[in-house]
Motif scaffolding. Structure first.
Motif, short mmCIF file in Angstrom:
data_model
loop_
_atom_site.label_atom_id
_atom_site.label_comp_id
_atom_site.label_asym_id
_atom_site.label_seq_id
_atom_site.Cartn_x
_atom_site.Cartn_y
_atom_site.Cartn_z
N LEU A 299 0.82 -1.21 0.00
CA LEU A 299 0.00 0.00 0.00
C LEU A 299 0.86 1.26 0.00
O LEU A 299 0.48 2.27 -0.60
N ASP A 300 2.00 1.20 0.67
CA ASP A 300 2.93 2.35 0.63
C ASP A 300 3.35 2.67 -0.79
O ASP A 300 3.46 3.83 -1.19
N LEU A 307 -1.83 7.99 -10.48
CA LEU A 307 -3.28 8.07 -10.71
C LEU A 307 -4.01 8.32 -9.39
O LEU A 307 -3.84 7.54 -8.44
N PRO A 308 -4.83 9.36 -9.30
CA PRO A 308 -5.47 9.72 -8.02
C PRO A 308 -6.35 8.62 -7.44
O PRO A 308 -6.35 8.42 -6.22
N ALA A 313 -7.24 5.29 -2.89
CA ALA A 313 -7.73 3.99 -2.39
C ALA A 313 -6.71 3.35 -1.47
O ALA A 313 -7.07 2.76 -0.45
N ALA A 314 -5.43 3.46 -1.81
CA ALA A 314 -4.38 2.89 -0.96
C ALA A 314 -4.27 3.64 0.36
O ALA A 314 -4.13 3.04 1.44
N LYS A 315 -4.37 4.98 0.32
CA LYS A 315 -4.24 5.78 1.55
C LYS A 315 -5.42 5.57 2.50
O LYS A 315 -5.28 5.77 3.71
N TYR A 320 -3.54 0.54 5.98
CA TYR A 320 -2.62 1.66 5.82
C TYR A 320 -2.88 2.76 6.85
O TYR A 320 -1.95 3.30 7.45
N ALA A 321 -4.18 3.10 7.05
CA ALA A 321 -4.51 4.26 7.89
C ALA A 321 -5.27 3.89 9.16
O ALA A 321 -5.50 4.76 10.00
#
Length: 801
Positions: A299-300, A307-308, A313-315, A320-321
């Motif tokens: 995910l990092d 691409l936004p 989506a990863a952040k 991840y969060a």
């Protein structure tokens, strides 16, 4: 008989084929149940297959593909769309594919664009071999086709000179291949992809795997050998494929198969890490960024993607969060924009406007349409707010919304200050008296206008009146100019100038209008000088009487407000087809005193039926129209007024108390406004609304027009489930994620069955829309509480409270 009884009859395997044909003709819901009934005869299924293809009804097509009585030609034609259903169908037989080109029993010329020869082409064959239930016999049949075609291509080109890395670069990195034919290389690659799928398939026989393990294609041989080592364990097999680096097998797995594999909830993290190498496949990277098993280190990497929609989506991933307890709604609104969802085609703006008029987009989601730097979508919202059909309450809510840009906010403020069309702004631009009329033609001398009568006479010249001129609008605020242009275009109904507003919005985004330079708007002489005549204080009653029938409604509004208008002209404008013209005429101080008195009496909400019947006999159309709208009116008065003038009929057609018999009569009326009024009636019968929603336009075929959209909107209010097929048509591509589909899913009035289709979407804004929607089933909300996206989880938990 109730609808539930009819449904049971359509499902029953003892229902006769003739009765099933009768049930299929009642409505779309029963038609789908009949299509799945194995007793439906083949001729009926063929008819339904044509209907489903025309309407792009994937649910009915799926049912037909599963039905054993489906004609062989149609069964094969649907195979590439629904391969699992095709292979599960009891009527499936490999011989129908092997002999289809040679068997004279299949008359392929009568099947209306269903080309079965394409079924065995590489791109369609790949869809079939990727099915989880494909039989061993078909895999061997497909492998033979691939091996033959690969040998044929290899004999023409020198593929052996290219390493696997070079082949990958040629295919996906667009490396220069010199003398090698691109077409031949594409064919070779596709046939080899099918062989790779066959070598990796769990249903491939051991005998065939042994043959493939000695193939000249190194990739195919390597995959077949790995499958021989793991014959019954798919997850272990794909884990080994992911870990195999020499050659790097993951690069050569077909994209269609990769999409299926990365979506598996039990797939290993090793495979997800290997699949993340496919940076050219953004759809696969998006699925990995939304997969519940994606590790933090991966995910990092994805959070830094250019691409936004992948980076966000990863952040927002739970790995991840972490969890989100509060503030999920504000965070979602700050993150969601068009960049988070794919834009399917250039018609996205048209789809959104269509959905708005069909009632599929709720007013609470309109701010999402506004993007400060994307002119196409600013234009969408501008079209909606500048429409005369948009309620004032919506403008009030949008004006101060934080997501709405300054451009839209200023346009709304300007709109709220004006009660009429903006044509009256043109009256003072050029001097009226003693003006030489400009003319674009160099070989004609223009007459000098000494009075308004001369100008009116000149307007009768059809050649001159149609000429177009560019008029500067010297208003200091450029956003007002844009709003003015939107109003003028909406009230013209002209298609030829539609692109002009979009070009102005582009220039606005580029900063062209920061210096408040004037904007030039094109008008015909008929429009421009019609406005001058209608707004000049000295225009005579004789000229005004001629302008009563002017084709531009903005001119008629100015005429209806003029102080020199006669009572006879005013009476005509009171019955005008446009509501703004009628409102201006009724507000004129010269209005007949008796008419004014009768209209004032109708303001009393406690008026008796006796008084209403008496006023229904009034000589004034405006009074009769207001009688129809009175809260105490009954069906007998409505039935009496249903035979009056067209303006009165329109009011009767929109009234919820109007009997169904009268509404049915109205939809056959030659004037298209009357069926439209019936479609806007919230009390119209369901069957009548469905008939209007499917009524073709004058061009033939199914094209969405105001009548269709109004009927869909009423149907969505009255019978939401019956409106779903029409929502699919409005979306154009209902099975693909898009910003348009997100807006529909945000609507709190959308039925739960529509929401249930998409709760597994790989685009988190759509899952968020479903998680926060009050109509979502509790079971689905419960599943979304375990979603990998922290916003979706929080919204689902809050929805369950």
């Amino acid at each position: 008989m109730s609808l539930d009884s009819l449904k049971q009859e359509a499902k029953n395997h003892n229902t006769s084929p003739q009765r099933l044909r009768e049930l299929a003709a009642i409505n779309d819901e029963l038609t789908k149940l009949v299509a799945a009934n194995p007793l439906a005869d083949s001729s009926l299924l063929a008819e339904l297959a044509i209907q489903a293809r025309t309407n792009k009804d994937s649910e009915m097509q799926r049912a037909i593909a599963s039905n054993p009585n489906t004609p062989t030609q149609w069964l094969i034609g649907l195979a590439h769309l629904f391969p699992e259903e095709f292979f599960s169908n009891p009527a499936y037989d490999l011989s129908i594919l092997q002999n289809i080109n040679s068997n004279p029993a299949y008359d392929l010329s009568t099947l209306q664009n269903v080309n079965f020869n394409l079924l065995l082409k590489s791109h369609l064959l790949l869809k079939l071999v990727c099915a989880s239930n494909v039989p061993t016999s078909f895999l061997e049949f497909a492998a033979g086709i691939c091996e033959t075609n690969i040998k044929r291509v290899r004999n023409k080109e020198y593929f052996r000179h290219f390493s696997l890395e070079q082949q990958y670069g040629i295919k996906y990195l667009r490396m220069n291949i010199g003398y090698l034919s691109t077409f031949s290389f594409e064919k070779f690659w596709k046939w080899r992809e099918i062989l790779i799928v066959i070598a990796s398939h769990q249903n491939t026989s051991r005998k065939k795997l042994l043959e493939l393990s000695t193939s000249e294609e190194d990739i195919v041989a390597e995959v077949a050998q790995l499958r021989l080592d793991c014959p019954n364990d798919d997850i272990t097999f794909w884990d080994k494929v992911a870990l195999n680096k020499k050659p790097n097998l993951i690069l050569f797995i077909p994209r269609r198969l990769m999409f299926k594999l990365v979506q598996l909830p039990e797939i290993s993290t090793n495979f997800l890490k290997a699949a993340s190498q496919l940076e050219t496949f953004t759809g696969i990277l998006n699925i990995i960024a939304n997969h519940p098993k994606t590790p933090k280190e991966l995910l990092d990497k994805l959070a830094k993607n250019s691409l936004p929609f992948i980076a966000e989506a990863a952040k927002l991933h739970i790995n991840y969060a972490g969890e989100l307890e509060t503030g999920w709604r504000d965070l979602a609104e700050s993150k969601i924009d068009r960049a988070q969802l794919p834009i399917l085609n250039n018609d996205e703006e048209g789809i959104e406007v269509r959905l708005w008029y069909a009632g599929a987009i709720d007013e609470s989601t309109l701010p999402y349409l506004n993007q400060k730097s994307v002119h196409e979508y600013t234009s969408t919202l501008l079209k909606i707010v500048s429409s005369t059909d948009t309620p004032r309450s919506i403008l009030n809510n949008l004006e101060n919304h934080p997501r709405v840009s300054q451009l839209i906010a200023e346009c709304i403020t300007y709109l709220k200050q004006r009660e009429s069309i903006a044509f009256d702004l043109l009256s003072g631009i050029l001097p009226i008296g003693h003006t030489k009329l400009p003319n674009h033609s160099t070989n004609q001398t223009n007459p000098v206008i000494t009075d308004l009568d001369t100008l009116f006479t000149k307007l009768k010249d059809r050649y001159w009146s149609k000429k177009v001129r560019s008029i500067p609008i010297p208003i200091n605020n450029p956003t007002i100019n844009l709003c003015l242009l939107a109003l003028i275009q909406n009230n013209r109904g002209s298609r030829r100038r539609r692109s002009y507003r979009e070009n102005m919005l582009k220039d606005f985004d580029r900063g062209r209008y920061k210096d408040h330079s004037p904007i030039f708007i094109k008008f015909s002489n008929l429009e421009y000088y019609g406005v001058i005549l209608a707004s000049a204080p000295s225009t005579s009653p004789q000229i005004l009487s001629k302008l009563v029938e002017h084709p531009i409604q903005g001119v008629r509004v100015l005429v209806a407000s003029h102080h020199n208008i006669t009572q006879n002209s005013l009476d005509k404008l009171i019955d005008d087809r446009n509501p703004e013209v009628r409102a201006a005429a009724l507000a004129n101080p010269k209005l007949d005193s008796m008419l004014r008195e009768q209209l004032a009496s109708l303001e009393n909400p406690n008026l008796s039926l006796l008084d209403l019947r008496e006023l229904a006999n009034s000589e004034y159309t405006a009074v009769k129209t207001k009688v129809v709208r009175h809260p105490n009116v009954d069906s007998s008065i409505l039935a009496k007024l249903a035979d009056d003038k067209l303006i009165v009929k329109l009011a009767v057609a929109k009234h919820p108390k109007t009997p169904a018999k009268i509404l049915t009569k109205f939809i056959e009326h030659p004037d298209r406004r009357l069926p439209l009024a019936v479609a806007q009636n919230p009390g119209a019968p369901k069957d009548l609304l469905i008939q209007l929603a499917t009524q073709p336009s004058v061009r033939g075929g199914f094209h969405f027009n105001p009548l269709n959209l109004a009927a869909v909107k009423s149907l969505l209010t009255q019978e939401p489930e019956a409106a779903i097929p029409f929502l699919d048509r409005c979306l154009k591509f209902p099975d693909r994620p898009s910003f348009s589909r997100f807006l529909v899913l945000m609507n709190p009035h959308i039925p739960s069955s529509f929401l249930a289709r998409y709760y597994k979407s790989w685009f988190w804004p759509e899952r968020y829309a479903i998680a926060q929607n009050p109509n979502t089933d509790r079971d689905i909300c419960q599943q979304l509480t375990q979603d990998p996206n922290r916003i979706v989880r929080a919204a689902a938990r809050d929805n369950l409270k």
